[in-house]
Design an enzyme around this catalytic site. Structure first.
Site, PDB file in Angstrom:
ATOM      1  N   ASN A   1      39.662   7.851 115.254  1.00 28.83           N
ATOM      2  CA  ASN A   1      39.893   7.047 116.330  1.00 28.83           C
ATOM      3  C   ASN A   1      40.685   7.570 117.446  1.00 28.83           C
ATOM      4  O   ASN A   1      41.484   8.588 117.271  1.00 28.83           O
ATOM      5  CB  ASN A   1      40.753   5.956 115.634  1.00 28.83           C
ATOM      6  CG  ASN A   1      40.119   5.063 114.639  1.00 28.83           C
ATOM      7  OD1 ASN A   1      39.089   4.615 114.975  1.00 28.83           O
ATOM      8  ND2 ASN A   1      40.758   4.606 113.639  1.00 28.83           N
ATOM      9  N   HIS A   2      40.469   7.218 118.641  1.00 27.04           N
ATOM     10  CA  HIS A   2      41.184   7.593 119.786  1.00 27.04           C
ATOM     11  C   HIS A   2      42.068   6.408 120.363  1.00 27.04           C
ATOM     12  O   HIS A   2      41.793   5.288 120.091  1.00 27.04           O
ATOM     13  CB  HIS A   2      40.135   7.875 121.098  1.00 27.04           C
ATOM     14  CG  HIS A   2      39.272   9.210 120.764  1.00 27.04           C
ATOM     15  ND1 HIS A   2      38.700   9.937 121.731  1.00 27.04           N
ATOM     16  CD2 HIS A   2      39.145   9.964 119.527  1.00 27.04           C
ATOM     17  CE1 HIS A   2      38.253  11.161 121.163  1.00 27.04           C
ATOM     18  NE2 HIS A   2      38.381  11.112 119.872  1.00 27.04           N
ATOM     19  N   LYS A   3      42.977   6.764 121.060  1.00 25.45           N
ATOM     20  CA  LYS A   3      43.902   5.758 121.683  1.00 25.45           C
ATOM     21  C   LYS A   3      43.098   4.919 122.646  1.00 25.45           C
ATOM     22  O   LYS A   3      42.414   5.453 123.488  1.00 25.45           O
ATOM     23  CB  LYS A   3      45.203   6.328 122.455  1.00 25.45           C
ATOM     24  CG  LYS A   3      45.965   5.410 123.249  1.00 25.45           C
ATOM     25  CD  LYS A   3      47.176   6.158 123.815  1.00 25.45           C
ATOM     26  CE  LYS A   3      48.111   5.208 124.643  1.00 25.45           C
ATOM     27  NZ  LYS A   3      49.181   5.987 125.264  1.00 25.45           N
TER      28      LYS A   3
ATOM     29  N   THR B   1      40.359   7.132 127.320  1.00 29.72           N
ATOM     30  CA  THR B   1      40.265   7.529 125.778  1.00 29.72           C
ATOM     31  C   THR B   1      40.085   9.052 125.426  1.00 29.72           C
ATOM     32  O   THR B   1      40.283   9.310 124.434  1.00 29.72           O
ATOM     33  CB  THR B   1      39.317   6.651 125.078  1.00 29.72           C
ATOM     34  OG1 THR B   1      37.873   7.190 125.556  1.00 29.72           O
ATOM     35  CG2 THR B   1      39.348   5.334 125.305  1.00 29.72           C
TER      36      THR B   1
END
Length: 213
Positions: free
Chosen positions: A82-84, A90
């Site tokens: 997962n990325h922010k 992102t």
């Protein structure tokens, strides 16, 4: 005889592409039940390479129950992928350092969906992909190349991208019975003795094995 030993890496003589993976997985954050196998002609002992973005500092677990069948090419994507999402970009600038670490996200900034849990007697087909935090119930079937992004109820067949329910394997009342029987928790001697009932489609016959004890 009471079936193959759950301690065997390769229970089928002369057929090393099938492996009881509880005996080869080393990562403490991957928990595998007895008799769950992985089928891969290239490296059946290398199951862990199919658990992607599984970084120890995140702490999420992949938990797989007993008597599951996992086909070649199946992938488990963990929370480390997962990325922010709350920012404009992102892109993970911080991982490259050199001054970019100043935008290191905090633990609460990254999406986290918890452990991925596969219950018992689950069949996961060729090249299926299981996304982070998914829970798959007992007796479920995941079709080949399905992408599972949501939880799968017990004894439900799912397929597609994103995976959607295709059918329930048994009526709800019988699913309740099967969940209460939980044959996968029986002793291997009892499983072997009642194997003909376990592989039949007659839920009442399997229930009678419990009622008559």
């Amino acid at each position: 005889m009471n079936g193959p030993s759950s301690q065997e890496k390769h229970p089928m003589a002369g057929f090393p592409q099938v492996c009881f993976i509880k005996n080869v997985v080393k990562n403490p954050n991957i928990v595998i039940g007895d008799y769950t196998y992985f089928d891969d002609p290239e490296d059946s002992e290398g199951f862990e390479r199919n658990v992607l973005y599984h970084f120890p500092f995140i702490g999420d677990k992949l938990i797989i129950g007993k008597f599951c069948a996992i086909a070649r090419g199946v992938k488990f994507v963990m929370n480390g992928a997962n990325h922010k999402l709350s920012g404009i970009s992102t892109y993970p600038f911080q991982i490259f350092g050199n001054g970019w670490e100043k935008v290191m996200p905090g633990p609460c900034d990254l999406p986290y969906r918890g452990d991925t849990v596969i219950a018992n007697d689950v069949w996961i087909g060729y090249e299926a992909m299981i996304m982070p935090g998914v829970k798959i119930g007992n007796g479920a079937v995941v079709a080949a190349r399905a992408v599972v992004v949501c939880d799968v109820p017990a004894y439900t067949i799912v397929g597609g991208n994103p995976a959607k329910p295709l059918k329930q394997r048994f009526p709800p009342s019988e699913i309740d019975i099967l969940e209460s029987i939980a044959w996968w928790n029986w002793s291997i001697e009892k499983i072997t003795h009642h194997l003909d009932k376990i592989v039949s489609g007659d839920v009442k016959a399997l229930q009678s094995c419990v009622d008559n004890e």
